[in-house]
Design a protein around this motif. Structure first.
Motif, PDB file in Angstrom:
ATOM      1  N   VAL A 182     -14.703  19.206  18.938  1.00  0.00           N
ATOM      2  CA  VAL A 182     -14.151  18.130  19.756  1.00  0.00           C
ATOM      3  C   VAL A 182     -14.350  16.813  19.015  1.00  0.00           C
ATOM      4  O   VAL A 182     -15.317  16.654  18.269  1.00  0.00           O
ATOM      5  CB  VAL A 182     -14.866  18.097  21.136  1.00  0.00           C
ATOM      6  CG1 VAL A 182     -14.442  16.902  21.958  1.00  0.00           C
ATOM      7  CG2 VAL A 182     -14.617  19.388  21.894  1.00  0.00           C
ATOM      8  N   PHE A 183     -13.438  15.879  19.209  1.00  0.00           N
ATOM      9  CA  PHE A 183     -13.586  14.529  18.656  1.00  0.00           C
ATOM     10  C   PHE A 183     -13.953  13.598  19.797  1.00  0.00           C
ATOM     11  O   PHE A 183     -13.301  13.594  20.840  1.00  0.00           O
ATOM     12  CB  PHE A 183     -12.284  14.067  17.995  1.00  0.00           C
ATOM     13  CG  PHE A 183     -11.954  14.845  16.761  1.00  0.00           C
ATOM     14  CD1 PHE A 183     -12.399  14.432  15.518  1.00  0.00           C
ATOM     15  CD2 PHE A 183     -11.214  16.014  16.846  1.00  0.00           C
ATOM     16  CE1 PHE A 183     -12.112  15.170  14.381  1.00  0.00           C
ATOM     17  CE2 PHE A 183     -10.918  16.759  15.716  1.00  0.00           C
ATOM     18  CZ  PHE A 183     -11.370  16.333  14.479  1.00  0.00           C
ATOM     19  N   TRP A 184     -15.000  12.827  19.589  1.00  0.00           N
ATOM     20  CA  TRP A 184     -15.490  11.886  20.589  1.00  0.00           C
ATOM     21  C   TRP A 184     -15.242  10.478  20.077  1.00  0.00           C
ATOM     22  O   TRP A 184     -15.555  10.160  18.926  1.00  0.00           O
ATOM     23  CB  TRP A 184     -16.986  12.107  20.824  1.00  0.00           C
ATOM     24  CG  TRP A 184     -17.286  13.464  21.370  1.00  0.00           C
ATOM     25  CD1 TRP A 184     -17.461  14.627  20.650  1.00  0.00           C
ATOM     26  CD2 TRP A 184     -17.425  13.819  22.736  1.00  0.00           C
ATOM     27  NE1 TRP A 184     -17.704  15.674  21.503  1.00  0.00           N
ATOM     28  CE2 TRP A 184     -17.695  15.207  22.791  1.00  0.00           C
ATOM     29  CE3 TRP A 184     -17.366  13.094  23.925  1.00  0.00           C
ATOM     30  CZ2 TRP A 184     -17.892  15.883  23.987  1.00  0.00           C
ATOM     31  CZ3 TRP A 184     -17.572  13.771  25.118  1.00  0.00           C
ATOM     32  CH2 TRP A 184     -17.826  15.144  25.141  1.00  0.00           C
ATOM     33  N   LEU A 185     -14.667   9.643  20.935  1.00  0.00           N
ATOM     34  CA  LEU A 185     -14.342   8.260  20.592  1.00  0.00           C
ATOM     35  C   LEU A 185     -14.810   7.362  21.727  1.00  0.00           C
ATOM     36  O   LEU A 185     -15.162   7.849  22.802  1.00  0.00           O
ATOM     37  CB  LEU A 185     -12.828   8.105  20.392  1.00  0.00           C
ATOM     38  CG  LEU A 185     -12.163   9.104  19.439  1.00  0.00           C
ATOM     39  CD1 LEU A 185     -11.474  10.206  20.211  1.00  0.00           C
ATOM     40  CD2 LEU A 185     -11.198   8.426  18.529  1.00  0.00           C
ATOM     41  N   THR A 186     -14.760   6.074  21.515  1.00  0.00           N
ATOM     42  CA  THR A 186     -15.148   5.156  22.582  1.00  0.00           C
ATOM     43  C   THR A 186     -14.295   3.896  22.515  1.00  0.00           C
ATOM     44  O   THR A 186     -13.817   3.508  21.446  1.00  0.00           O
ATOM     45  CB  THR A 186     -16.653   4.811  22.510  1.00  0.00           C
ATOM     46  OG1 THR A 186     -16.994   4.002  23.644  1.00  0.00           O
ATOM     47  CG2 THR A 186     -17.025   4.103  21.233  1.00  0.00           C
ATOM     48  N   ALA A 187     -14.107   3.287  23.671  1.00  0.00           N
ATOM     49  CA  ALA A 187     -13.331   2.042  23.775  1.00  0.00           C
ATOM     50  C   ALA A 187     -13.735   1.327  25.057  1.00  0.00           C
ATOM     51  O   ALA A 187     -14.331   1.928  25.956  1.00  0.00           O
ATOM     52  CB  ALA A 187     -11.831   2.338  23.799  1.00  0.00           C
ATOM     53  N   ALA A 188     -13.381   0.072  25.116  1.00  0.00           N
ATOM     54  CA  ALA A 188     -13.597  -0.684  26.345  1.00  0.00           C
ATOM     55  C   ALA A 188     -12.618  -0.176  27.402  1.00  0.00           C
ATOM     56  O   ALA A 188     -11.464   0.153  27.096  1.00  0.00           O
ATOM     57  CB  ALA A 188     -13.389  -2.168  26.094  1.00  0.00           C
ATOM     58  N   GLU A 189     -13.089  -0.110  28.622  1.00  0.00           N
ATOM     59  CA  GLU A 189     -12.288   0.380  29.746  1.00  0.00           C
ATOM     60  C   GLU A 189     -10.943  -0.331  29.858  1.00  0.00           C
ATOM     61  O   GLU A 189      -9.929   0.280  30.210  1.00  0.00           O
ATOM     62  CB  GLU A 189     -13.090   0.194  31.042  1.00  0.00           C
ATOM     63  CG  GLU A 189     -12.341   0.513  32.312  1.00  0.00           C
ATOM     64  CD  GLU A 189     -12.314   1.991  32.637  1.00  0.00           C
ATOM     65  OE1 GLU A 189     -11.268   2.457  33.126  1.00  0.00           O
ATOM     66  OE2 GLU A 189     -13.309   2.668  32.403  1.00  0.00           O
ATOM     67  N   HIS A 190     -10.892  -1.617  29.559  1.00  0.00           N
ATOM     68  CA  HIS A 190      -9.667  -2.396  29.763  1.00  0.00           C
ATOM     69  C   HIS A 190      -8.611  -2.191  28.663  1.00  0.00           C
ATOM     70  O   HIS A 190      -7.508  -2.704  28.789  1.00  0.00           O
ATOM     71  CB  HIS A 190     -10.002  -3.895  29.884  1.00  0.00           C
ATOM     72  CG  HIS A 190     -10.450  -4.512  28.600  1.00  0.00           C
ATOM     73  ND1 HIS A 190     -11.766  -4.496  28.206  1.00  0.00           N
ATOM     74  CD2 HIS A 190      -9.749  -5.142  27.634  1.00  0.00           C
ATOM     75  CE1 HIS A 190     -11.861  -5.108  27.031  1.00  0.00           C
ATOM     76  NE2 HIS A 190     -10.663  -5.496  26.661  1.00  0.00           N
ATOM     77  N   ARG A 191      -8.907  -1.434  27.624  1.00  0.00           N
ATOM     78  CA  ARG A 191      -7.923  -1.190  26.565  1.00  0.00           C
ATOM     79  C   ARG A 191      -6.745  -0.373  27.108  1.00  0.00           C
ATOM     80  O   ARG A 191      -6.922   0.550  27.906  1.00  0.00           O
ATOM     81  CB  ARG A 191      -8.547  -0.451  25.383  1.00  0.00           C
ATOM     82  CG  ARG A 191      -9.675  -1.175  24.720  1.00  0.00           C
ATOM     83  CD  ARG A 191      -9.138  -2.268  23.836  1.00  0.00           C
ATOM     84  NE  ARG A 191     -10.262  -2.891  23.138  1.00  0.00           N
ATOM     85  CZ  ARG A 191     -10.279  -4.148  22.768  1.00  0.00           C
ATOM     86  NH1 ARG A 191      -9.236  -4.937  23.011  1.00  0.00           N
ATOM     87  NH2 ARG A 191     -11.314  -4.634  22.135  1.00  0.00           N
ATOM     88  N   ALA A 192      -5.561  -0.714  26.625  1.00  0.00           N
ATOM     89  CA  ALA A 192      -4.343  -0.033  27.092  1.00  0.00           C
ATOM     90  C   ALA A 192      -4.392   1.472  26.846  1.00  0.00           C
ATOM     91  O   ALA A 192      -3.863   2.253  27.646  1.00  0.00           O
ATOM     92  CB  ALA A 192      -3.117  -0.644  26.413  1.00  0.00           C
ATOM     93  N   ARG A 193      -5.035   1.891  25.776  1.00  0.00           N
ATOM     94  CA  ARG A 193      -5.081   3.331  25.485  1.00  0.00           C
ATOM     95  C   ARG A 193      -5.823   4.106  26.570  1.00  0.00           C
ATOM     96  O   ARG A 193      -5.515   5.272  26.812  1.00  0.00           O
ATOM     97  CB  ARG A 193      -5.696   3.575  24.107  1.00  0.00           C
ATOM     98  CG  ARG A 193      -7.170   3.280  24.006  1.00  0.00           C
ATOM     99  CD  ARG A 193      -7.632   3.197  22.588  1.00  0.00           C
ATOM    100  NE  ARG A 193      -7.396   1.820  22.147  1.00  0.00           N
ATOM    101  CZ  ARG A 193      -8.199   1.144  21.357  1.00  0.00           C
ATOM    102  NH1 ARG A 193      -9.257   1.714  20.835  1.00  0.00           N
ATOM    103  NH2 ARG A 193      -7.942  -0.097  21.030  1.00  0.00           N
ATOM    104  N   ILE A 194      -6.788   3.469  27.225  1.00  0.00           N
ATOM    105  CA  ILE A 194      -7.555   4.171  28.259  1.00  0.00           C
ATOM    106  C   ILE A 194      -6.684   4.419  29.493  1.00  0.00           C
ATOM    107  O   ILE A 194      -6.628   5.543  30.002  1.00  0.00           O
ATOM    108  CB  ILE A 194      -8.844   3.401  28.605  1.00  0.00           C
ATOM    109  CG1 ILE A 194      -9.733   3.234  27.356  1.00  0.00           C
ATOM    110  CG2 ILE A 194      -9.603   4.103  29.731  1.00  0.00           C
ATOM    111  CD1 ILE A 194     -10.106   4.523  26.647  1.00  0.00           C
TER     112      ILE A 194
END
Length: 166
Positions: free
Chosen positions: A52-64
């Protein structure tokens, strides 16, 4: 092996080379479908773990919001800049799950920071930076891959060319 660029099925990475590429690279292009139905992507750091690939981003990012709306996405990893050498790529498509639970964050942040920064104070500082209330973790589970090993193509073309000259 191919004698032109039309059929490259024989130029896939071996399983060992794919594993080496994924473990040696630290960034991928993460691609999703936006609200307008258009493909879009950004470069993101990742942590490979157990297929599995695990990534992270801020909740407000459009990708989320996009992957919550439509959880299918893809990633592409290039060998450029790694000790694996140039001209190798692997692309995956799969499904995403957005996670915001503390249990996931508790194991992910330290492992992600160490994978990207190694052990030491820089990784510790990065881990603290990541641990913010607006951050989520993305679990990308691939179900299809397509790879390319340019060395195989060039070997074939050179070998075929040398054989034709004899």
């Amino acid at each position: 092996m191919p004698d032109d660029y039309e059929d490259l099925r024989d130029c896939a990475l071996t399983e060992e080379l794919e594993t080496e590429l994924v473990r040696n690279q630290r960034e991928c292009v993460f691609m999703w479908t936006n609200v307008g139905g258009e493909a879009f992507g950004v470069v993101m750091s990742y942590l490979p773990k157990d297929g599995v690939f695990w990534l992270t981003a801020a909740e407000h990012r459009a990708r989320i919001s996009a992957i919550r709306r439509f959880p299918r996405a893809s990633i592409c990893i290039s060998s450029t800049g790694t000790r694996v050498g140039p001209n190798k790529t692997i692309s995956y498509k799969g499904s995403c799950t957005v996670l915001n639970d503390q249990t996931t964050k508790d194991w992910f942040y330290p492992e992600f920071a160490e994978f990207l920064m190694g052990k030491g104070p820089q990784a510790q500082a990065f881990m603290k930076y990541l641990d913010s209330p607006g951050r989520v973790v993305v679990k990308f589970e691939p179900d299809y891959s397509l790879s390319f090993d340019g060395d195989l193509l060039w070997h074939c073309l050179l070998y075929t060319s040398d054989a034709a000259d004899e």
